[in-house]
Design an enzyme around this catalytic site. Structure first.
Site, mmCIF file in Angstrom:
data_model
loop_
_atom_site.group_PDB
_atom_site.id
_atom_site.type_symbol
_atom_site.label_atom_id
_atom_site.label_comp_id
_atom_site.label_asym_id
_atom_site.label_seq_id
_atom_site.Cartn_x
_atom_site.Cartn_y
_atom_site.Cartn_z
ATOM 1 N N GLY A 1 0.827 -1.191 0.000
ATOM 2 C CA GLY A 1 0.000 0.000 0.000
ATOM 3 C C GLY A 1 0.865 1.247 0.000
ATOM 4 O O GLY A 1 1.975 1.271 -0.541
ATOM 5 N N SER A 2 0.387 2.294 0.661
ATOM 6 C CA SER A 2 1.029 3.605 0.556
ATOM 7 C C SER A 2 2.414 3.687 1.174
ATOM 8 O O SER A 2 3.125 4.670 0.953
ATOM 9 C CB SER A 2 0.121 4.673 1.181
ATOM 10 O OG SER A 2 -1.058 4.827 0.419
ATOM 11 N N VAL A 3 2.822 2.678 1.959
ATOM 12 C CA VAL A 3 4.210 2.650 2.439
ATOM 13 C C VAL A 3 5.173 2.705 1.258
ATOM 14 O O VAL A 3 6.263 3.272 1.349
ATOM 15 C CB VAL A 3 4.446 1.388 3.303
ATOM 16 C CG1 VAL A 3 5.922 1.074 3.420
ATOM 17 C CG2 VAL A 3 3.846 1.578 4.690
ATOM 18 N N ALA A 4 4.764 2.136 0.111
ATOM 19 C CA ALA A 4 5.622 2.120 -1.079
ATOM 20 C C ALA A 4 5.821 3.507 -1.665
ATOM 21 O O ALA A 4 6.748 3.717 -2.464
ATOM 22 C CB ALA A 4 5.040 1.186 -2.130
ATOM 23 N N LYS A 5 4.978 4.471 -1.310
ATOM 24 C CA LYS A 5 5.130 5.821 -1.864
ATOM 25 C C LYS A 5 6.455 6.453 -1.467
ATOM 26 O O LYS A 5 6.990 7.291 -2.197
ATOM 27 C CB LYS A 5 3.958 6.701 -1.415
ATOM 28 C CG LYS A 5 2.638 6.328 -2.077
ATOM 29 C CD LYS A 5 1.469 7.094 -1.482
ATOM 30 C CE LYS A 5 0.155 6.654 -2.133
ATOM 31 N NZ LYS A 5 -1.035 7.166 -1.432
#
Length: 595
Positions: free
Chosen positions: A239-243
């Site tokens: 999820g947004s951790v990859a951003k």
């Protein structure tokens, strides 16, 4: 009528000669048999006799110990003695069992040992050959009744004890991580959870917690699920951790700056008939705000600048889809499909954390690179191996960088922007605390079960570092299938905060404990090393340098630390330490309630 013998009558001498010949024939047969038994088959018959008159006792080697980084015992041996060798036997036999003084602390990482003294999981399994040692033996002579009476001459070989394995784990931080993880998982009504504490410059794992765990002193009561180390065995969409990783790519390639803006007012990014949405409406926002508020639409737009090949290249450089090499069995690699297998929507979707799978440790190490100035480190769980008898160091592991992923300048810029995530208005604004200048990223994703995405099940995570300017620790937290909240900042963020707070205020640790030691990762420039050693507030001796460093501490813990260092302490007010006044060796703590 008389019978007449056809043989001539034998004289006395002839009869005597025949008798003696018969006697010698019998004697010859006896000697031949004796020769066969004693010489030809002597070894066989001796073994048969000795096996009936002696018994070999196996002397089990003492299994090596598992020690934490400070030499505290995590797994050792307890010896039980009993009389053996029959009712009147003289032999005292011994039996060894594995014991764990800190009970379940670190159990999933340490692993199990079976009744035969063989490691079956965790580090006990991976380092079984070093830990097990070499068994000896002792031969006992038995009497006619089968009782063991004494030792056979030269019938003993002493065992060689196993080697001790010193870990990078800190028992105190492991216990803190496990406690905070347990509290967080139960508060969210989640099924499982993971917490990792990492020293980013060396790759040393200070804590690796999975919940629920198991009791290593009662392994028969556990299940395979409880033995599983989810830090390395669980894969999920980040999820947004990859951003944070996508942002690193764009900054490193000079494709974006902090002040660049994105129009996300529509709340939707359309591609091939699909709509990528934000969780809430926003207007025109800066890149820094896109990170702080975790805008899917902004990152989908950013992915157009990056392109598929660059994004794939950097994600693999950060370790996505690759085994970390941690010395534990059961590690999953995660999954990142080759660019040629991407669909038309893969680029923007992968850019904000979907269509690929990671493990918790992969995420912690990737953010470790952002924390340490851009290098992906080899994860380390073992510091050294020692001779179990003498304590001599036989081998020692040194920090090793796998590769440089981004520059130190890019890493510093990104850390500053990620501080906005935990500021008021960020997706983890609930973690904001002026005493803890942290940076991090939240993430939530739907869960796959047997290859099928379940929209009713989520994985929520948060990964952060502290302090922002010179990170000493990276802390990762994840909860699986939370029910109270599925938002990463609220479901997993409190675990991060509690770990950091408990470390900072621990009377045992005396503040954030892991200012860099002398053993810094090879190849980090001297300038970066200096930045990485904040010896002021936290103190390189791992204790508060002066009473003023205790601002924000609970009263009881502050008093304990000061009195151990020879101060006469008094206080006024209520709450935590707000101000410190000293005169000579007297110290006045002025307390204040939290705002």
């Amino acid at each position: 009528m008389k019978s007449v013998s056809l043989l001539p009558a034998l004289g006395r001498d002839a009869r005597l000669t025949m008798a003696m010949a018969a006697m010698f024939a019998v004697l010859g047969l006896f000697l031949a048999q004796a020769f066969r038994i004693q010489v030809v088959q002597g070894s066989r018959y001796r073994a048969m006799v000795e096996s009936g008159m002696s018994k070999r006792e196996v002397l089990r080697a003492s299994r090596g110990r598992l020690l934490d980084r400070n030499g505290e015992l995590l797994a050792g041996n307890a010896e039980y003695s009993f009389r053996a060798g029959g009712a009147n036997g003289k032999r005292t036999a011994r039996e060894m069992r594995r014991i764990h003084p800190w009970q379940s602390v670190g159990a999933v990482v340490l692993g199990n040992v079976n009744r035969d003294g063989v490691g079956t999981s965790g580090l006990e399994q991976m380092f079984n050959d070093s830990l097990r040692g070499v068994d000896g033996w002792r031969d006992w002579r038995k009497d006619a009744r089968g009782r063991e009476v004494d030792l056979v001459e030269d019938g003993e070989k002493l065992p060689v004890p196993g080697r001790d394995v010193v870990l990078t784990i800190d028992r105190r931080i492991q216990a803190i991580a496990e406690g905070a993880l347990r509290d967080g998982v139960e508060a969210m009504g989640a099924s499982r959870g993971v917490a990792i504490v990492l020293q980013p410059y060396t790759g040393e794992i200070l804590a690796m917690a999975s919940y629920p765990g198991f009791d290593p002193d009662n392994p028969e009561s556990t299940t395979p699920e409880r033995l599983r180390n989810d830090a390395i065995a669980m894969t999920y969409e980040p999820g947004s951790v990859a951003k944070g990783l996508t942002a690193a790519v764009a900054l490193e390639e000079n494709l974006v700056s902090e002040k660049d803006t994105f129009d996300v007012s529509s709340g939707c990014y359309r591609i091939y008939g699909n709509c990528i949405r934000d969780s809430h409406k926003m207007g025109r926002i800066s890149f820094a705000e896109a990170i702080a508020q975790s805008s899917n639409v902004a990152f989908a737009q950013l992915s157009e600048r990056i392109g598929s090949r660059k994004l794939y290249k950097y994600l693999t450089m950060f370790g996505v889809g690759m085994a970390t090499g941690v010395p534990l069995r059961g590690e999953e690699r995660g999954q990142l499909r080759n660019v040629k297998d991407w669909s038309g929507v893969s680029l923007p979707t992968i850019a904000f954390g979907h269509e690929f799978m990671v493990t918790p440790l992969q995420v912690a190490l990737a953010y470790g690179a952002i924390a340490n100035g851009g290098k992906l480190m080899e994860p380390r769980l073992v510091r050294e191996i020692r001779d179990g008898a003498t304590g001599e160091t036989l081998s020692k592991a040194e920090p090793e960088a796998r590769r440089r992923v981004i520059s130190s300048e890019t890493a510093a810029r990104l850390r500053t922007m990620m501080a906005g995530v935990v500021a008021k208005g960020g997706t983890a604004g609930n973690l904001h605390d002026p005493r803890f200048p942290a940076a991090g990223k939240t993430g939530t994703a739907e869960k796959y079960v047997d290859g099928v995405k379940r929209r009713d099940l989520n994985v929520a995570s948060f990964v952060g570092m502290f302090p922002v300017d010179n990170p000493e620790l990276v802390v990762y937290a994840m909860v699986d299938e939370p029910k109270v909240s599925t938002v990463g900042g609220r479901a997993a963020g409190p675990i991060f905060r509690n770990i950091m707070e408990r470390i900072r205020f621990s009377p045992e640790l005396g503040g954030t404990p892991f200012a860099l030691e002398d053993r810094v990762a090879e190849g980090i420039p001297e300038g970066e090393r200096a930045k990485a050693v904040p010896c002021g507030r936290t103190s390189c001796d791992r204790r508060p340098a002066v009473p003023g460093d205790l601002v924000g501490w609970p009263l009881r813990e502050a008093v304990e630390v000061l009195e151990r260092r020879g101060w006469t302490v008094s206080w006024e007010g209520a709450g935590r330490v707000g101000k410190v006044e000293t005169e000579g060796r007297k110290c006045l703590l002025k307390l204040q309630e939290a705002a």
